[in-house]
Scaffold this motif. Structure first.
Motif, PDB file in Angstrom:
ATOM      1  N   ASP A 169       0.830  -1.189   0.000  1.00  0.00           N
ATOM      2  CA  ASP A 169       0.000   0.000   0.000  1.00  0.00           C
ATOM      3  C   ASP A 169       0.881   1.262   0.000  1.00  0.00           C
ATOM      4  OD1 ASP A 169      -1.665   2.171   0.988  1.00  0.00           O
ATOM      5  OD2 ASP A 169      -3.158   0.578   1.296  1.00  0.00           O
ATOM      6  N   ILE A 170       0.524   2.215  -0.843  1.00  0.00           N
ATOM      7  CA  ILE A 170       1.361   3.397  -1.021  1.00  0.00           C
ATOM      8  C   ILE A 170       1.593   4.166   0.278  1.00  0.00           C
ATOM      9  CG2 ILE A 170      -0.561   4.906  -1.693  1.00  0.00           C
ATOM     10  CD1 ILE A 170       1.780   5.619  -4.025  1.00  0.00           C
ATOM     11  N   PHE A 171       0.599   4.113   1.187  1.00  0.00           N
ATOM     12  CA  PHE A 171       0.710   4.882   2.430  1.00  0.00           C
ATOM     13  C   PHE A 171       1.707   4.284   3.418  1.00  0.00           C
ATOM     14  CE2 PHE A 171      -3.563   5.649   0.746  1.00  0.00           C
ATOM     15  CZ  PHE A 171      -3.442   7.004   0.507  1.00  0.00           C
ATOM     16  N   ILE A 172       2.000   2.996   3.265  1.00  0.00           N
ATOM     17  CA  ILE A 172       2.934   2.417   4.225  1.00  0.00           C
ATOM     18  C   ILE A 172       4.294   2.081   3.594  1.00  0.00           C
ATOM     19  CG2 ILE A 172       1.177   1.531   5.816  1.00  0.00           C
ATOM     20  CD1 ILE A 172       1.880  -1.255   4.551  1.00  0.00           C
ATOM     21  N   GLN A 173       4.468   2.476   2.342  1.00  0.00           N
ATOM     22  CA  GLN A 173       5.760   2.243   1.696  1.00  0.00           C
ATOM     23  C   GLN A 173       6.881   2.922   2.463  1.00  0.00           C
ATOM     24  OE1 GLN A 173       5.468   3.254  -2.469  1.00  0.00           O
ATOM     25  NE2 GLN A 173       4.268   1.415  -2.907  1.00  0.00           N
ATOM     26  N   LYS A 174       6.559   4.139   2.961  1.00  0.00           N
ATOM     27  CA  LYS A 174       7.511   4.919   3.747  1.00  0.00           C
ATOM     28  C   LYS A 174       7.918   4.138   5.009  1.00  0.00           C
ATOM     29  CE  LYS A 174       7.131   9.361   5.772  1.00  0.00           C
ATOM     30  NZ  LYS A 174       6.476   9.053   6.964  1.00  0.00           N
ATOM     31  N   ASP A 175       6.924   3.555   5.671  1.00  0.00           N
ATOM     32  CA  ASP A 175       7.193   2.794   6.905  1.00  0.00           C
ATOM     33  C   ASP A 175       8.172   1.667   6.640  1.00  0.00           C
ATOM     34  OD1 ASP A 175       5.248   4.447   7.722  1.00  0.00           O
ATOM     35  OD2 ASP A 175       3.722   2.905   8.076  1.00  0.00           O
ATOM     36  N   LEU A 176       7.959   0.998   5.501  1.00  0.00           N
ATOM     37  CA  LEU A 176       8.819  -0.140   5.180  1.00  0.00           C
ATOM     38  C   LEU A 176      10.266   0.331   4.992  1.00  0.00           C
ATOM     39  CD1 LEU A 176       8.172  -3.187   4.749  1.00  0.00           C
ATOM     40  CD2 LEU A 176       8.465  -2.751   2.339  1.00  0.00           C
ATOM     41  N   TYR A 177      10.431   1.447   4.294  1.00  0.00           N
ATOM     42  CA  TYR A 177      11.792   1.967   4.093  1.00  0.00           C
ATOM     43  C   TYR A 177      12.413   2.417   5.413  1.00  0.00           C
ATOM     44  CZ  TYR A 177      12.956   1.553  -0.766  1.00  0.00           C
ATOM     45  OH  TYR A 177      13.325   1.037  -1.979  1.00  0.00           O
ATOM     46  N   GLU A 178      11.584   2.974   6.302  1.00  0.00           N
ATOM     47  CA  GLU A 178      12.131   3.390   7.603  1.00  0.00           C
ATOM     48  C   GLU A 178      12.616   2.187   8.408  1.00  0.00           C
ATOM     49  OE1 GLU A 178       9.108   6.041   8.999  1.00  0.00           O
ATOM     50  OE2 GLU A 178       9.889   7.643   7.712  1.00  0.00           O
ATOM     51  N   LEU A 179      11.885   1.059   8.265  1.00  0.00           N
ATOM     52  CA  LEU A 179      12.342  -0.192   8.890  1.00  0.00           C
ATOM     53  C   LEU A 179      13.701  -0.601   8.336  1.00  0.00           C
ATOM     54  CD1 LEU A 179       9.255  -2.605   9.048  1.00  0.00           C
ATOM     55  CD2 LEU A 179      10.787  -2.035  10.926  1.00  0.00           C
ATOM     56  N   VAL A 181      15.994   1.373   7.040  1.00  0.00           N
ATOM     57  CA  VAL A 181      17.016   2.299   7.550  1.00  0.00           C
ATOM     58  C   VAL A 181      17.461   1.842   8.935  1.00  0.00           C
ATOM     59  CG1 VAL A 181      17.422   4.665   8.360  1.00  0.00           C
ATOM     60  CG2 VAL A 181      16.239   4.271   6.185  1.00  0.00           C
ATOM     61  N   GLU A 182      16.503   1.431   9.734  1.00  0.00           N
ATOM     62  CA  GLU A 182      16.789   0.913  11.082  1.00  0.00           C
ATOM     63  C   GLU A 182      17.681  -0.337  10.997  1.00  0.00           C
ATOM     64  OE1 GLU A 182      16.708   1.686  14.846  1.00  0.00           O
ATOM     65  OE2 GLU A 182      15.643   2.925  13.368  1.00  0.00           O
ATOM     66  N   LEU A 183      17.315  -1.259  10.082  1.00  0.00           N
ATOM     67  CA  LEU A 183      18.096  -2.496   9.925  1.00  0.00           C
ATOM     68  C   LEU A 183      19.505  -2.217   9.413  1.00  0.00           C
ATOM     69  CD1 LEU A 183      15.441  -4.858   8.282  1.00  0.00           C
ATOM     70  CD2 LEU A 183      16.289  -4.933  10.627  1.00  0.00           C
ATOM     71  N   LYS A 201      15.373   8.654  -1.385  1.00  0.00           N
ATOM     72  CA  LYS A 201      15.236   9.371  -0.120  1.00  0.00           C
ATOM     73  C   LYS A 201      15.904   8.619   1.021  1.00  0.00           C
ATOM     74  CE  LYS A 201      10.873  11.644  -1.007  1.00  0.00           C
ATOM     75  NZ  LYS A 201       9.499  11.169  -1.058  1.00  0.00           N
ATOM     76  N   TYR A 202      16.045   7.322   0.869  1.00  0.00           N
ATOM     77  CA  TYR A 202      16.497   6.522   2.011  1.00  0.00           C
ATOM     78  C   TYR A 202      17.872   5.886   1.849  1.00  0.00           C
ATOM     79  CZ  TYR A 202      11.732   7.093   3.629  1.00  0.00           C
ATOM     80  OH  TYR A 202      10.567   7.628   4.047  1.00  0.00           O
ATOM     81  N   VAL A 203      18.235   5.503   0.622  1.00  0.00           N
ATOM     82  CA  VAL A 203      19.485   4.768   0.462  1.00  0.00           C
ATOM     83  C   VAL A 203      20.688   5.704   0.505  1.00  0.00           C
ATOM     84  CG1 VAL A 203      18.406   2.927  -0.857  1.00  0.00           C
ATOM     85  CG2 VAL A 203      19.405   4.878  -2.051  1.00  0.00           C
ATOM     86  N   LYS A 204      21.866   5.121   0.741  1.00  0.00           N
ATOM     87  CA  LYS A 204      23.085   5.925   0.771  1.00  0.00           C
ATOM     88  C   LYS A 204      23.708   6.063  -0.612  1.00  0.00           C
ATOM     89  CE  LYS A 204      24.278   4.382   5.463  1.00  0.00           C
ATOM     90  NZ  LYS A 204      25.020   3.284   6.125  1.00  0.00           N
ATOM     91  N   GLU A 205      23.599   5.002  -1.428  1.00  0.00           N
ATOM     92  CA  GLU A 205      24.141   5.056  -2.782  1.00  0.00           C
ATOM     93  C   GLU A 205      23.116   4.494  -3.760  1.00  0.00           C
ATOM     94  OE1 GLU A 205      27.310   4.257   0.140  1.00  0.00           O
ATOM     95  OE2 GLU A 205      25.935   2.807  -0.674  1.00  0.00           O
TER      96      GLU A 205
END
Lengths: 248, 266
Positions: A169-179, A181-183, A201-205
């Protein structure tokens, strides 16, 4: 300087006589969070399968954790695109996560340690309440978290994720990426995603694969560019400009 | 009515029903979730070649069936990955070659070939003590190996690619699984016969799948459905003098249809 964990040197891969990847090189280091982008059919999934030893390159060398892909891959947690998975299969979330504990085994009974590892992974992915459910009782995002939990339960040093936002779901895609980043604080991550905007927005490279080349570009400095068709990615403005042919 | 329970052949039939149900529930569930009916059909029909050969050489028939079905099961397990696109044709070929060999061997054997019908359609009421011992041994092997390898089978049939990345010996696990399928087939030949056994390996498991969440529960439920079908089939066959195999199969089909009806009403 972080330790090198995956090294791809000048590999080529053919499928049905057609060149899918040619002279591709890429290095992944500890704690990296690399996004791989590129057009459909550009060889993103193929590249991941080469790292995992599921496919063999016709040319070039791949080193995974200072070993061959076949030996080194046990340190990788893999999330595929689930092209072979039957979501109606009679198996619970907890049973799926435990499967990663079968590593290197012809047969085994799950030990207390295995059960604890599975519970921890489920807890990290916030799935403890779902552990008795079947896959087709879960949402798209929950399903993906199940497969990430399975990858985590074997304590990997590298996570390889192929389109983790598929059917999420598009609304929780952000949540998944934040998880993720945590990992990433504990392990390196390679993620393939066609959603470049979200990814950047989330990856380093970011590395780009388009059949004949792969270019890995750091946000601030160019890490490595090889091949004649270079890719420029700007960190501040995640807009990708390709030179050469590109099918969207 | 009660006195039939004192007949040895009837007792044998009941014991055989019980033993066969366990193997059927376990292996049938795996066949259904992994959609392996064609593989099962090929192994069972290739077993007919073995039956024919035993018949020709004067050995106990099921010995040849064990031999042929294990060979074809191993063959399928070993070529499976390499011949993925041609699997369909190879399995059909195996099916037809087995049947052809069996028929030729039987044709070459002088004398009465009335047993042929029994192997094709089975007859649980004709099971003797030797068969029962064989069924018991096969059942024991199938159950023990399935218990030991349960987690391996589950992991590999759910997501083979993942099992491979975890360096599990996938081909060896398939080899063991297909060998168990082969042994289950041999066990069922005397009971429902080569042609009908696929029904016992798929319909009860498919019915069980409608109502269960895990493979383990599916196996137990499928075993119970098979047992009820086999027992009631044996009774009906005896009372009305029908051939038992087809009756048992029809009862499993009724269970399946009822299961679908209940599921769609819910």
């Amino acid at each position: 300087m972080n330790k090198e964990i995956v090294s791809i040197e000048n590999i080529s891969f053919n499928y049905s006589g057609e060149k899918l990847l040619e002279n591709v090189s890429l290095k992944i280091y500890e704690k990296d969070f690399v996004g791989i982008v590129g057009p459909n059919g550009g060889g993103k999934t193929t590249l991941l399968k080469l790292i995992l030893g599921l496919l063999k390159p016709v040319k070039g060398k791949i080193t995974v954790f200072n070993s061959t892909p076949l030996k080194g891959r046990t340190k990788i947690g893999y999330l595929s695109q689930h092209e072979y998975i039957d979501f109606d299969f009679p198996v619970t979330v907890k049973e799926i996560v435990l499967m990663s504990r079968m590593q290197n085994k012809l047969f085994k009974n799950y030990s207390e340690q295995d059960l604890i590892a599975a519970e921890n992974a489920l807890n990290k992915m916030k799935l403890l309440e779902m552990k008795g459910k079947k896959l087709n009782e879960l949402s798209g995002g929950e399903k993906q978290r199940v497969f990430i939990a399975r990858a985590l339960a074997s304590n990997p040093e590298l996570l390889v994720l192929d389109e983790p936002l598929n059917n999420v779901d598009i609304f929780i895609q952000k949540d998944l990426y934040e998880l993720l980043v945590e990992l990433n604080k504990e392990m390196a991550i390679i993620v393939v995603d066609h959603n470049t905007e979200m990814l950047s927005k989330y990856v380093k490279e970011i590395a780009c694969v388009n059949k004949c080349m792969i270019n890995s570009v750091d946000y601030h400095k160019i890490k490595k560019i090889s091949g004649e068709n270079s890719v420029i990615i700007s960190g501040e403005n995640p807009e990708i400009k390709f030179s050469g042919e590109l099918i969207d | 009515m009660i006195e039939i329970f004192s007949y040895a052949f009837f007792q044998n039939a009941l014991i055989a029903s019980f033993l066969a149900s366990i193997a059927c529930g376990i292996i049938g569930s795996i066949i259904v979730v992994k959609r392996m009916s064609l593989i099962t059909g090929s192994i069972s029909h290739s077993a007919f070649g073995g039956l024919g050969l035993s018949y020709f050489l004067g050995f106990p028939a099921l010995l040849g069936a064990v031999f042929f079905s294990l060979i074809s099961a191993s063959f399928i397990a070993l070529i499976r990955k390499k011949a993925l696109n041609k699997m369909d044709v190879l399995l059909s070929a195996l099916w037809a070659i087995g049947m052809s060999l069996g028929l030729i061997f039987i044709f070459l054997t002088p004398g009465y070939s009335g047993d042929l019908f029994t192997y094709l359609f089975g007859n649980i009421l004709l099971i003797n003590s030797f068969d029962l011992i064989l069924v018991f041994i096969l059942d024991l092997i199938i159950v023990l190996v399935s218990i030991v390898f349960f987690n391996s089978f589950l992991t590999v049939i759910f997501d083979e690619e993942y099992a491979e990345t975890k360096n599990m010996p996938v081909t060896l696990i398939y080899l063991i699984l297909f060998s168990l399928i082969a042994l289950t087939i041999v066990l069922l030949i005397k009971i429902v016969g080569i042609v009908l056994l696929i029904a016992l390996l798929s319909l009860p498991a498919a019915t069980a799948q409608l109502f269960t969440k895990t493979l383990k529960k599916m196996m137990i439920f499928a075993s119970i459905i098979t047992l009820i079908s086999a027992l009631s089939g044996v009774m009906l066959a005896f009372l009305f003098n029908f051939p038992p195999g087809p009756i048992i199969v029809l009862i499993t089909a009724i269970f399946y249809l009822a299961g679908i009806a209940i599921k769609s009403v819910k």
